[in-house]
Design an enzyme around this catalytic site. Sequence first.
Site, PDB file in Angstrom:
ATOM      1  N   GLY A   1     -29.065 -45.002 -33.084  1.00 23.55           N
ATOM      2  CA  GLY A   1     -29.210 -43.110 -33.395  1.00 23.55           C
ATOM      3  C   GLY A   1     -28.375 -42.495 -34.512  1.00 23.55           C
ATOM      4  O   GLY A   1     -28.008 -43.600 -36.030  1.00 23.55           O
ATOM      5  N   LEU A   2     -27.451 -41.356 -34.701  1.00 19.22           N
ATOM      6  CA  LEU A   2     -26.236 -40.939 -35.847  1.00 19.22           C
ATOM      7  C   LEU A   2     -25.586 -42.212 -36.048  1.00 19.22           C
ATOM      8  O   LEU A   2     -24.098 -40.956 -35.973  1.00 19.22           O
ATOM      9  CB  LEU A   2     -26.088 -39.740 -35.438  1.00 19.22           C
ATOM     10  CG  LEU A   2     -26.188 -39.163 -36.730  1.00 19.22           C
ATOM     11  CD1 LEU A   2     -27.207 -39.120 -37.814  1.00 19.22           C
ATOM     12  CD2 LEU A   2     -26.395 -37.498 -36.673  1.00 19.22           C
ATOM     13  N   HIS A   3     -25.035 -42.974 -36.256  1.00 18.78           N
ATOM     14  CA  HIS A   3     -24.389 -44.141 -36.545  1.00 18.78           C
ATOM     15  C   HIS A   3     -24.218 -44.168 -38.281  1.00 18.78           C
ATOM     16  O   HIS A   3     -24.080 -43.050 -38.818  1.00 18.78           O
ATOM     17  CB  HIS A   3     -24.558 -45.522 -36.481  1.00 18.78           C
ATOM     18  CG  HIS A   3     -25.188 -45.877 -36.785  1.00 18.78           C
ATOM     19  ND1 HIS A   3     -25.048 -47.044 -37.668  1.00 18.78           N
ATOM     20  CD2 HIS A   3     -27.096 -46.111 -36.825  1.00 18.78           C
ATOM     21  CE1 HIS A   3     -25.768 -47.569 -37.904  1.00 18.78           C
ATOM     22  NE2 HIS A   3     -27.393 -47.412 -37.915  1.00 18.78           N
ATOM     23  N   ILE A   4     -22.926 -44.792 -38.488  1.00 18.68           N
ATOM     24  CA  ILE A   4     -22.298 -44.323 -39.115  1.00 18.68           C
ATOM     25  C   ILE A   4     -23.047 -44.422 -40.878  1.00 18.68           C
ATOM     26  O   ILE A   4     -23.017 -43.931 -42.169  1.00 18.68           O
ATOM     27  CB  ILE A   4     -20.894 -45.397 -39.764  1.00 18.68           C
ATOM     28  CG1 ILE A   4     -20.066 -44.552 -41.589  1.00 18.68           C
ATOM     29  CG2 ILE A   4     -21.298 -46.597 -40.398  1.00 18.68           C
ATOM     30  CD1 ILE A   4     -18.686 -45.598 -40.600  1.00 18.68           C
TER      31      ILE A   4
END
Lengths: 573, 95
Positions: B14-17
């Site tokens: 997913g939209l992690h760092i």
Amino acid sequence: METMRGIPIFPGIAIGQVFLMDSEDYRIPQRCISENEESINSEKKRYLAAIDRAIQELKEIENSTSIKDIAIIFQGHRYIIEDPGLQEEVLEKIEKFFYSAEYAVSHVMWKHRLKLKSLEGEYYSRRLSDLEDIENRLLRHLLGEQKEDLKSLQAPVVLVAQDLAPSETAVLPLDKILGLAIDRGGRTCHSAIVARTRCIPAVVALSDCSAQVCGGDTIIIDGREGKVIIRPDQETLDIYLKVQDREKLHQQRQRKLASLPTETIDAYHITLRANIEDNAEVEIAVANSASGIGLYRTEFIYISTPDPGEEDQYNIYRSALQKLDGQKLVIRTFDLGADKDFCEGTSYEQNPFLGCRSIRLCFENPAMFKTQLRAILRASAFGNAEIMFPMISSLEEVQKAKAILEETKRELAQENIPYKSDIKVGIMIEIPSAALIADLLAPEVDFFSIGTNDLIQYTLAVDRINDRVAHLYKSAHPAVFRLVKNVVDVAQAHRVKVSACGEMSSEICYLIPLMGLGLREFSLSPGVIPEIKEYIRSVTMNQAIKVARQVLLCRTHEEAVHYLNRQIPTLSY
Amino acid sequence: MQIKAEVVVNWTLGLHIRPATKIVKLLKPFASDIKFLRDGTSCNAKSVIQLLTLEAGKGDAVDIHAVGEDAEAAVEAVRLFFQTYDDEDGIIGPY
């Protein structure tokens, strides 16, 4: 302001600033600044300067690594610190609420952590570590040389944590801890034992206190009621300052009883000794008027030093005996395994509490076992030491342990090393099989010590450190009282001394029926001894016997507790 | 100029760092105001910390909303990113 409830562990009021273990590495020295423009501007400047330094540091880290994956993570941290939105939030807290830069950073990062809370599993823990990392980097740059981590605290704090393992409590600067608030745990968890020994107001099983605070928040711990109040308003703070004074007077009054005997009104003498984990606690035991040490949990020597040899141990035991000046010191051999790790080549066990722990581990590591026995025997020449074997489940086990002890004695005799030849030997009764064959074990030993913590656990088949079944760990279950009665009756018939050393005896509502069943010796956390002593002096043994008789008729833990809660407050004169 | 579009997160974590950082780096040069929206939450796509709170996991759709002179180019860049971004497995480091 928010109030949370948990299990009360040690009475008293602690008022102080939160040190949020796990999330933050450093103490927040000051929550607020003076409410004038000069302070605000200088605080803002401090923050912006710290940001610059942090950004510089992150750029250097980025450039120093050739691994793209790592570089990009630090670049992400830098973008977060540079994020104008984030900076605005912090600056606003400084300007409008007069937060110090450290507290503002702590608070804002906490709010962002809360936003991530609804995520599950892997996302959450990774992003959480990012935010914690960023926060600590900023705090480091803000605090500079003045930063204080847990080991270097200059001022006392209230420690808030999810959980505290024995290995973690072993390194806490306990003199700088005003209070404890733990999310998990139960009455017999390690944090509870530490709090009761060190007289630290504590509440456990708060569920998610650690998620509701940030470092620097003001918090009140009410260890008697089992409450914590986060960010109290002035009115609440004033009320609790008064309660705190009352509690202090209470404790002073109890300390005055030190010179008086622990006797019921009808002159039955009760011996109260202390449970300790290290030599520093001997003084605490003596200060709380313990009549000696009923349980020295020696495995903590193993937890705090990597490989304690014979000399080290001998010095520890000898020093303890000398401090006790003739009073009894019951040394329990290593009770390692389960929740107290034994490092050397332990393989994973599915059921550690039923596995290779304690005396079983000692039988498998005879060198370690004998080293400890040698150290204890050598020290026994200097005071009133007794040896106790834990987790005995059968006749063969006692006999085997005693045989090894005899062998060790012979070796010392051959080496012309003095030791107390008639040293008393006893066993913990904490496994149901031992409780049931107490009559077969009695001829083999000088004393029994009933370890209620584990006895309850094994009898009810409830893992006392498993949150999911913590509510099933029922001290007043009829099976527990029946087993205790059996052991006490057997001990009396065989003229073997018997005592109880678990957390159950720290609670007055359970202590009274235990006394009524015939127990006259207890070993407790030192901190609770004065209060227990005061209580014993205000009741009669007759009453205790009646209570015990009634409790034995109860069919469930709930019935017993209901009865005890009604009865006990009416007893003391 | 106002441009809207929809993209889908098609990598596991997913939209992690990491992807968030790359998106911010990608969009910084654009003058337009760019927002990502998902499930009622809207955030500034040029802020890593705000992107993280979108809670966009694998398979989630994200709406893009760009306003400004270079909005069209910005949205194209985002679309291309979501199509081609490959989040390598097993990242090393402090995570």
